[in-house]
Scaffold this active site. Structure first.
Site, PDB file in Angstrom:
ATOM      1  N   LYS A 129     -10.798  -4.324  -3.220  1.00  0.00           N
ATOM      2  CA  LYS A 129     -11.613  -3.107  -3.350  1.00  0.00           C
ATOM      3  C   LYS A 129     -10.837  -2.003  -4.044  1.00  0.00           C
ATOM      4  O   LYS A 129     -11.418  -1.080  -4.606  1.00  0.00           O
ATOM      5  CB  LYS A 129     -11.996  -2.582  -1.959  1.00  0.00           C
ATOM      6  CG  LYS A 129     -12.958  -3.441  -1.194  1.00  0.00           C
ATOM      7  CD  LYS A 129     -13.112  -2.858   0.226  1.00  0.00           C
ATOM      8  CE  LYS A 129     -13.684  -3.857   1.201  1.00  0.00           C
ATOM      9  NZ  LYS A 129     -13.379  -3.556   2.595  1.00  0.00           N
ATOM     10  N   LYS A 184       0.832  -1.213   0.000  1.00  0.00           N
ATOM     11  CA  LYS A 184       0.000   0.000   0.000  1.00  0.00           C
ATOM     12  C   LYS A 184       0.860   1.253   0.000  1.00  0.00           C
ATOM     13  O   LYS A 184       0.482   2.269  -0.585  1.00  0.00           O
ATOM     14  CB  LYS A 184      -0.935   0.014   1.215  1.00  0.00           C
ATOM     15  CG  LYS A 184      -2.049  -1.010   1.120  1.00  0.00           C
ATOM     16  CD  LYS A 184      -3.037  -0.806   2.253  1.00  0.00           C
ATOM     17  CE  LYS A 184      -4.128  -1.861   2.246  1.00  0.00           C
ATOM     18  NZ  LYS A 184      -5.013  -1.768   3.409  1.00  0.00           N
ATOM     19  N   LYS A 190      -5.245 -10.986  -6.125  1.00  0.00           N
ATOM     20  CA  LYS A 190      -6.463 -11.191  -5.334  1.00  0.00           C
ATOM     21  C   LYS A 190      -7.534 -10.153  -5.689  1.00  0.00           C
ATOM     22  O   LYS A 190      -7.197  -9.033  -6.098  1.00  0.00           O
ATOM     23  CB  LYS A 190      -6.155 -11.224  -3.842  1.00  0.00           C
ATOM     24  CG  LYS A 190      -5.867  -9.906  -3.247  1.00  0.00           C
ATOM     25  CD  LYS A 190      -5.868  -9.919  -1.726  1.00  0.00           C
ATOM     26  CE  LYS A 190      -5.720  -8.467  -1.313  1.00  0.00           C
ATOM     27  NZ  LYS A 190      -5.772  -8.095   0.006  1.00  0.00           N
TER      28      LYS A 190
HETATM   29  P1  TYM Z   1     -10.699  -5.653   4.618  1.00  0.00           P
HETATM   30  O1  TYM Z   1     -11.900  -4.799   4.586  1.00  0.00           O
HETATM   31  O2  TYM Z   1      -9.573  -5.335   3.702  1.00  0.00           O
HETATM   32  O3  TYM Z   1     -11.101  -7.183   4.370  1.00  0.00           O
HETATM   33  C1  TYM Z   1     -12.150  -7.769   5.099  1.00  0.00           C
HETATM   34  C2  TYM Z   1     -12.046  -9.289   5.093  1.00  0.00           C
HETATM   35  O4  TYM Z   1     -12.111  -9.790   3.750  1.00  0.00           O
HETATM   36  C3  TYM Z   1     -11.013 -10.663   3.501  1.00  0.00           C
HETATM   37  N1  TYM Z   1     -10.657 -10.551   2.080  1.00  0.00           N
HETATM   38  C4  TYM Z   1     -10.584 -11.597   1.245  1.00  0.00           C
HETATM   39  N2  TYM Z   1     -10.801 -12.919   1.429  1.00  0.00           N
HETATM   40  C5  TYM Z   1     -10.659 -13.734   0.349  1.00  0.00           C
HETATM   41  N3  TYM Z   1     -10.323 -13.280  -0.892  1.00  0.00           N
HETATM   42  C6  TYM Z   1     -10.098 -11.968  -1.117  1.00  0.00           C
HETATM   43  N4  TYM Z   1      -9.788 -11.541  -2.343  1.00  0.00           N
HETATM   44  C7  TYM Z   1     -10.231 -11.054  -0.028  1.00  0.00           C
HETATM   45  N5  TYM Z   1     -10.087  -9.710   0.104  1.00  0.00           N
HETATM   46  C8  TYM Z   1     -10.359  -9.424   1.395  1.00  0.00           C
HETATM   47  C9  TYM Z   1      -9.908 -10.154   4.425  1.00  0.00           C
HETATM   48  O5  TYM Z   1      -8.950 -11.160   4.670  1.00  0.00           O
HETATM   49  C10 TYM Z   1     -10.701  -9.791   5.659  1.00  0.00           C
HETATM   50  O6  TYM Z   1     -10.953 -10.949   6.459  1.00  0.00           O
HETATM   51  N6  TYM Z   1      -7.663  -5.448   8.348  1.00  0.00           N
HETATM   52  C11 TYM Z   1      -8.921  -6.154   8.118  1.00  0.00           C
HETATM   53  C12 TYM Z   1     -10.038  -5.519   8.914  1.00  0.00           C
HETATM   54  C13 TYM Z   1      -9.785  -5.620  10.373  1.00  0.00           C
HETATM   55  C14 TYM Z   1      -9.762  -6.811  11.174  1.00  0.00           C
HETATM   56  C15 TYM Z   1      -9.440  -6.394  12.486  1.00  0.00           C
HETATM   57  C16 TYM Z   1      -9.982  -8.139  10.868  1.00  0.00           C
HETATM   58  C17 TYM Z   1      -9.505  -4.591  11.212  1.00  0.00           C
HETATM   59  N7  TYM Z   1      -9.290  -5.040  12.475  1.00  0.00           N
HETATM   60  C18 TYM Z   1      -9.327  -7.319  13.541  1.00  0.00           C
HETATM   61  C19 TYM Z   1      -9.853  -9.069  11.918  1.00  0.00           C
HETATM   62  C20 TYM Z   1      -9.534  -8.647  13.207  1.00  0.00           C
HETATM   63  C21 TYM Z   1      -9.176  -6.196   6.631  1.00  0.00           C
HETATM   64  O7  TYM Z   1      -8.459  -6.821   5.913  1.00  0.00           O
HETATM   65  O8  TYM Z   1     -10.234  -5.579   6.139  1.00  0.00           O
END
Ligand code: TYM
Length: 336
Positions: free
Chosen positions: A202, A113, A199
């Site tokens: 968003k 990022k 992957k």
């Molecule tokens: P975010 O919003 O980027 O992603 C949310 C969840 O979606 C999963 N994910 C995927 N899984 C499979 N294939 C993909 N292409 C894909 N893209 C995203 C991510 O692994 C995630 O589970 N940092 C976290 C948010 C967060 C969080 C936490 C999670 C903040 N604090 C504490 C667990 C515990 C995140 O990746 O958000």
């Protein structure tokens, strides 16, 4: 003994896509009755890259409504907004002071990022995993269900716990609980529709690369029609030379609810011309009940607000207890 505790979250940045659903939310929903679940909207993480203040609150409500529409049940799950519980920021500060800088500089997501931000990388982006550790540790979570891309952040969280307990816990006792990641084999890494080696994300500038949970039937059909494939006839899983084929079959398997063996038999002789309309139809059918429920929830903003208010109260009480425990262990005097 009470049920084990689960904690997880998603950032309210743009639309939720099939990767977020299959990698995270669907798994929360499926296992929710086995656990005590704390599921939140990670709006503090959402500002670690430039964001638009005009859409932050609306995106937060949309995501809360989607959690409910995907099937989170309030009798098992507490839903809340991260920024509504100030203990998340407070614990982040305390953990910052026991986290070596080089642990954060090694994080793959930070490096990826940061490149995109050029010279404007904020300290928050570097600190993102410490805030994530605070999210998890405040609730003394046993399990954290996430997609594959979050694995490194969870390893860091475990390192922080060990370091904190080593520095501040009394012999034989721990202040913070070691959480376990819960990463399903299937769906943990949903790939882009335009490049099966990247992957689904968003932040991909191309809308054609992902299917969002709120896409219309026409949009879904169009995206699947135009997704990348290969010139080989007959569809197969697990062929490293055919990443798109593996990804699309996996999506079909997960969205249709069929087993891998059933999909192998059904699709082994198919060409793309036959498979693509089948995948489009299956995706539309799988998302329709979520979309209908979402529309119903969104007309009653008062209800959504009451869910988040209750969530804040329940989550806040637990978070405060852990915060007090951490501060006491670090030697702080309690407020008079
Ligand atoms: P975010 O919003 O980027 O992603 C949310 C969840 O979606 C999963 N994910 C995927 N899984 C499979 N294939 C993909 N292409 C894909 N893209 C995203 C991510 O692994 C995630 O589970 N940092 C976290 C948010 C967060 C969080 C936490 C999670 C903040 N604090 C504490 C667990 C515990 C995140 O990746 O958000």
């Amino acid at each position: 003994m009470g049920r084990q505790r689960v904690l997880s979250g998603v950032q309210p940045t743009g639309n939720l896509h099939l990767g977020n659903y299959l990698g995270a939310i669907r798994n929360w929903v499926e296992a929710q009755s086995e656990y005590e679940n704390y599921l939140f909207i990670a709006d503090l993480h959402a500002i670690t890259v430039p964001h638009d203040p005009k859409t932050l609150a609306a995106n937060t409500y949309t995501l809360a409504a989607l959690y409910l529409a995907c099937g989170l049940d309030l009798s098992h799950s507490t839903i809340f907004v991260q920024s509504h519980v100030s203990a998340h920021c407070e614990l982040t500060w305390l953990l910052n002071c026991v986290t070596p800088l080089n642990w954060l500089e090694d994080m793959i997501q930070f490096k990826e990022k940061a490149v995109k931000q050029g010279e404007n990388v904020g300290v928050g982006l570097l600190d993102y995993p410490v805030l994530m550790a605070a999210d998890i540790l405040l609730y003394q979570a046993d399990k954290v269900p996430v997609g594959e891309d979050q694995k490194q952040h969870l390893e860091l969280t475990r390192d922080i716990v060990n370091r904190f307990n080593h520095l501040f816990a009394k012999k034989g006792k721990s202040v913070l609980k070691l959480p376990d990641p819960l990463i399903r084999k299937q769906g943990a890494r949903v790939m882009s529709l335009t490049d099966g080696t990247k992957k689904m994300s968003k932040s991909d500038p191309s809308e054609l690369s992902r299917i969002n949970l709120l896409d219309s039937a026409d949009e879904i059909s169009k995206k699947i029609k135009r997704c990348k494939t290969d010139p080989i006839r007959g569809l197969t899983f697990d062929d490293a030379e055919r990443p798109e084929c593996h990804n699309l079959l996996m999506l079909y398997m997960l969205l249709s609810g069929k087993s891998k063996e059933e999909v192998v038999i059904e699709c082994q002789d198919m060409g793309w011309g036959q498979f693509k309309p089948l995948l489009a139809e299956t995706t539309i059918t799988a998302l329709k009940p979520i979309q209908e429920k979402y529309q119903q929830i969104m007309v009653d903003k008062g209800y959504l607000e009451s869910v988040l208010r209750d969530g804040r109260e329940k989550a806040g009480a637990i978070a405060q207890q852990t915060l007090s425990k951490v501060k006491a262990a670090m030697g702080y005097s309690m407020p008079l």
